[in-house]
Design a protein around this motif. Structure first.
Motif, PDB file in Angstrom:
ATOM      1  N   MET A  36       0.820  -1.211   0.000  1.00 27.07           N
ATOM      2  CA  MET A  36       0.000   0.000   0.000  1.00 27.07           C
ATOM      3  C   MET A  36       0.856   1.264   0.000  1.00 27.07           C
ATOM      4  O   MET A  36       0.395   2.322  -0.421  1.00 27.07           O
ATOM      5  N   THR A  37       2.103   1.153   0.457  1.00 27.25           N
ATOM      6  CA  THR A  37       2.971   2.340   0.451  1.00 27.25           C
ATOM      7  C   THR A  37       3.272   2.793  -0.977  1.00 27.25           C
ATOM      8  O   THR A  37       3.680   3.929  -1.183  1.00 27.25           O
ATOM      9  N   ALA A  42      -3.236   8.299  -3.170  1.00 29.48           N
ATOM     10  CA  ALA A  42      -3.110   9.561  -2.434  1.00 29.48           C
ATOM     11  C   ALA A  42      -1.876   9.578  -1.544  1.00 29.48           C
ATOM     12  O   ALA A  42      -1.652  10.555  -0.823  1.00 29.48           O
ATOM     13  N   GLY A  43      -1.082   8.515  -1.580  1.00 29.68           N
ATOM     14  CA  GLY A  43       0.145   8.484  -0.783  1.00 29.68           C
ATOM     15  C   GLY A  43      -0.105   8.496   0.711  1.00 29.68           C
ATOM     16  O   GLY A  43       0.685   9.047   1.477  1.00 29.68           O
ATOM     17  N   CYS A  44      -1.193   7.889   1.143  1.00 34.12           N
ATOM     18  CA  CYS A  44      -1.550   7.926   2.563  1.00 34.12           C
ATOM     19  C   CYS A  44      -0.719   6.964   3.409  1.00 34.12           C
ATOM     20  O   CYS A  44      -0.626   7.138   4.620  1.00 34.12           O
ATOM     21  N   GLY A  59      -6.719  13.303   2.948  1.00 33.42           N
ATOM     22  CA  GLY A  59      -6.484  13.287   1.515  1.00 33.42           C
ATOM     23  C   GLY A  59      -6.890  11.984   0.849  1.00 33.42           C
ATOM     24  O   GLY A  59      -6.801  11.852  -0.359  1.00 33.42           O
ATOM     25  N   CYS A  60      -7.336  11.023   1.646  1.00 35.13           N
ATOM     26  CA  CYS A  60      -7.795   9.737   1.096  1.00 35.13           C
ATOM     27  C   CYS A  60      -8.904   9.978   0.080  1.00 35.13           C
ATOM     28  O   CYS A  60      -9.803  10.778   0.287  1.00 35.13           O
ATOM     29  N   LEU A  61      -8.815   9.289  -1.031  1.00 36.15           N
ATOM     30  CA  LEU A  61      -9.778   9.456  -2.122  1.00 36.15           C
ATOM     31  C   LEU A  61     -10.946   8.483  -2.034  1.00 36.15           C
ATOM     32  O   LEU A  61     -11.818   8.464  -2.893  1.00 36.15           O
ATOM     33  N   GLU A  62     -10.929   7.664  -0.959  1.00 32.72           N
ATOM     34  CA  GLU A  62     -11.988   6.657  -0.770  1.00 32.72           C
ATOM     35  C   GLU A  62     -12.103   5.727  -1.975  1.00 32.72           C
ATOM     36  O   GLU A  62     -13.198   5.328  -2.368  1.00 32.72           O
ATOM     37  N   CYS A  63     -10.952   5.404  -2.543  1.00 33.64           N
ATOM     38  CA  CYS A  63     -10.970   4.539  -3.720  1.00 33.64           C
ATOM     39  C   CYS A  63     -11.190   3.085  -3.327  1.00 33.64           C
ATOM     40  O   CYS A  63     -11.610   2.269  -4.139  1.00 33.64           O
TER      41      CYS A  63
END
Ligand code: SF4
Length: 92
Positions: A36-37, A42-44, A59-63
């Motif tokens: 996930m990194t 969004a680079g969260c 900043g999460c895009l809820e993808c």
């Protein structure tokens, strides 16, 4: 326009103190969680010096990518933000 330019036009409302994604405590992340990194658009997700994976959900895009990728390992808790919080899409 490039996708970054479009993403810049979305607004994000932080629900302070109530992150909608949490990484459960762990000593060593699975390969899925570690991936996930690089996968989060969004680079969260970041890896700490001691090797754990952290999430900063601002900043999460809820993808939903991290939810799907870690669904078998159960390493994260993922909920949609409360109404009115989270990403506010202008496009899409
Ligand atoms: Fe990143 Fe998507 Fe997971 Fe949000 S839902 S933290 S944007 S992978």
């Amino acid at each position: 326009a490039k996708v970054e330019e479009k993403l810049f036009q979305n607004r994000y409302l932080v629900d302070a103190g109530r992150p909608h994604i949490k990484v459960k405590a762990h000593t060593k992340p699975s390969a899925s969680l570690l991936a996930m990194t690089t996968l989060c658009p969004a680079g969260c997700y970041t890896q700490t010096e001691s090797g754990q994976v952290e999430v900063a959900a601002d900043g999460c895009l809820e993808c939903g990518t991290c939810r799907i990728v870690t669904r078998k390992t159960g390493e994260i808790e993922w909920n949609y933000p409360r109404g009115g919080f989270g990403v506010l899409y202008k496009f899409g």
